[in-house]
Enzyme design. Structure first.
Site, mmCIF file in Angstrom:
data_model
loop_
_atom_site.group_PDB
_atom_site.id
_atom_site.type_symbol
_atom_site.label_atom_id
_atom_site.label_comp_id
_atom_site.label_asym_id
_atom_site.label_seq_id
_atom_site.Cartn_x
_atom_site.Cartn_y
_atom_site.Cartn_z
ATOM 1 N N LYS A 216 1.015 -1.358 0.003
ATOM 2 C CA LYS A 216 0.088 0.153 -0.239
ATOM 3 C C LYS A 216 0.763 1.113 0.207
ATOM 4 O O LYS A 216 1.860 1.406 1.025
ATOM 5 C CB LYS A 216 -0.916 -0.106 1.080
ATOM 6 N N ARG B 73 -10.575 9.993 1.989
ATOM 7 C CA ARG B 73 -10.353 10.727 3.378
ATOM 8 C C ARG B 73 -11.391 11.584 3.643
ATOM 9 O O ARG B 73 -11.806 11.709 4.859
ATOM 10 C CB ARG B 73 -8.912 11.446 3.620
ATOM 11 N N LYS C 218 -2.231 -1.642 -3.811
ATOM 12 C CA LYS C 218 -3.032 -0.351 -3.879
ATOM 13 C C LYS C 218 -2.359 0.995 -3.944
ATOM 14 O O LYS C 218 -1.250 0.836 -3.086
ATOM 15 C CB LYS C 218 -3.594 -0.300 -2.457
HETATM 16 C C1 PBG Z 1 -7.164 3.773 5.628
HETATM 17 C C2 PBG Z 1 -7.568 3.376 4.117
HETATM 18 C C3 PBG Z 1 -7.369 4.271 3.199
HETATM 19 C C4 PBG Z 1 -8.076 3.897 2.136
HETATM 20 C C5 PBG Z 1 -8.488 2.750 2.378
HETATM 21 N N1 PBG Z 1 -8.250 2.439 3.799
HETATM 22 C C6 PBG Z 1 -6.715 5.638 3.154
HETATM 23 C C7 PBG Z 1 -5.532 6.038 3.609
HETATM 24 O O1 PBG Z 1 -4.711 5.093 3.656
HETATM 25 O O2 PBG Z 1 -5.313 6.979 3.756
HETATM 26 C C8 PBG Z 1 -8.119 4.657 0.722
HETATM 27 C C9 PBG Z 1 -9.190 3.770 -0.169
HETATM 28 C C10 PBG Z 1 -9.527 5.021 -1.469
HETATM 29 O O3 PBG Z 1 -8.847 5.827 -1.538
HETATM 30 O O4 PBG Z 1 -10.354 4.337 -2.110
HETATM 31 N N2 PBG Z 1 -6.191 2.836 6.048
HETATM 32 ZN ZN ZN Z 2 -5.613 3.445 8.282
#
Ligand code: PBG
Ligand code: ZN
Length: 335
Positions: free
Chosen positions: A200, A210, A258
């Site tokens: 990620k 967010r 991701k």
């Molecule tokens: C949080 C999380 C995020 C997303 C999924 N889980 C945001 C981040 O890591 O800041 C992003 C998903 C998306 O943008 O569709 N752990």
């Molecule tokens: Zn998180």
């Protein structure tokens, strides 16, 4: 006619001539079973709320979750990952670690509604902490890794207790998969698989999410304003293989990469290297870009979206987390 200069012997166009031929020789297929729909469950609203940067995606009131899930199911979606929009936040995200908290309630409700579908629990703390980070903050202002992995095991046990079919840790803490696996096993959940957000990246593409999940950073001066100390540097590909390998060693059953489109190379390499079920997250910013282009009349949403989803499968994904899951399932079922 024939060219006076050259007559090709190899004619790739033969197999592209008719729709029936194209259908016959197609290498990659997308089916509704490949789709996982992320959804936002808000504990404090009574009417569904639009998310301006994500047209046609909503925050759903907790009470309406069953109805919405049933609608998605009848459109052909069978896999769901739930995100809570919390109003009971604190420095550790304790609400998500207890029975009766939003995480526990929404997973139970989803599982009761659709006992035969996959209800995936995203386990992380950013939706439940007042500072918005993915775990408690240490003295130095950074997320405390080892405190977080203890908490995330607890959160995973709560999610499993509520009936989650899959636990998907997204915090990018070291040792989180091992901690979760041990916690689940000790509590009788040895059959619940872990889908690790293995690679990620610290991505700007998460912006709309967010807003949707209410987990923006920057509210407090003493904590980091980004997640770069735990999410990966977008420049690193080899490191993503080490992350994926480590998650598998710690007991992950499935992997995720991701964001999606800007990381297709990572997806391909991870799938090639480990050959385990691997998923792509077509994130909020990717959805927002396509919807914006569509709204301007520059791209067609449906056809571009279907081409994008196919690209994840072609790159090696076994499935895709996408805000377009319902639209895609409808299109696939109509064909
Ligand atoms: C949080 C999380 C995020 C997303 C999924 N889980 C945001 C981040 O890591 O800041 C992003 C998903 C998306 O943008 O569709 N752990
Ligand atoms: Zn998180």
């Amino acid at each position: 006619m024939t060219s006076k200069y050259f007559t090709p012997e190899t004619r790739h166009r033969r197999l592209r001539k008719t729709a029936a031929l194209r259908d016959l020789v197609r290498e990659t297929h997308l089916t509704p079973n490949d789709l996982i729909l992320p959804l936002f469950v808000d504990e404090d609203i009574t009417e569904k709320q639009a998310i301006s940067s994500m047209p046609n995606v909503f925050r759903h009131p907790e009470k309406d979750l069953p109805q919405f899930l049933k609608e998605c199911r009848s459109s052909g979606v069978n896999n769901f990952i739930l995100f809570g929009v919390s109003y009971n936040k604190d420095d550790e995200g304790r609400d998500s670690m207890k029975k009766g908290g939003l995480l526990h309630r929404m997973i139970s409700s989803a599982k009761d509604t659709l006992p035969d579908s996959n209800i995936i629990a995203d386990v992380c703390f950013c939706e439940y902490t007042d500072h918005g980070h993915c775990g408690p903050i240490a003295e130095d202002g950074d997320v405390d890794n080892d405190a977080t992995i203890e908490n995330i095991a607890q959160q995973s046990i709560i999610a499993a207790d509520a009936g989650a079919d899959i636990i998907a840790p997204s915090g990018m803490m070291d040792g989180q998969v091992a901690s979760i696996r041990a916690g689940l096993d000790e509590n009788g959940f040895e059959q619940i698989p872990v889908l690790a957000y293995a690679a990620k990246f610290a991505s700007t593409y998460y912006g709309p999410f967010r807003d949707a999940a209410g987990c923006a950073l920057g509210k407090y001066d003493h904590v980091a304003k980004d997640r770069k100390s735990y999410q990966m540097d977008p420049a690193n590909a080899h490191e993503s293989l080490r992350e994926a390998e480590q998650d598998l060693l710690e007991g992950a059953d499935m992997l995720m990469v991701k964001p999606g489109l800007a990381y297709l190379d990572i997806l391909h390499r991870v799938k090639q290297a480990f050959q385990v079920p691997t998923f792509a997250y077509n994130v909020s910013g990717e959805y927002a870009m396509l919807k914006a282009a569509h709204a301007n009349g520059w791209l067609d949403y449906e056809t571009t979206m279907m081409e994008t989803l196919l690209s994840f499968k072609r790159a090696g994904a076994d499935g895709i987390l996408t805000y377009s899951a319902v639209d895609a399932a409808r299109i696939l079922n109509d064909n």
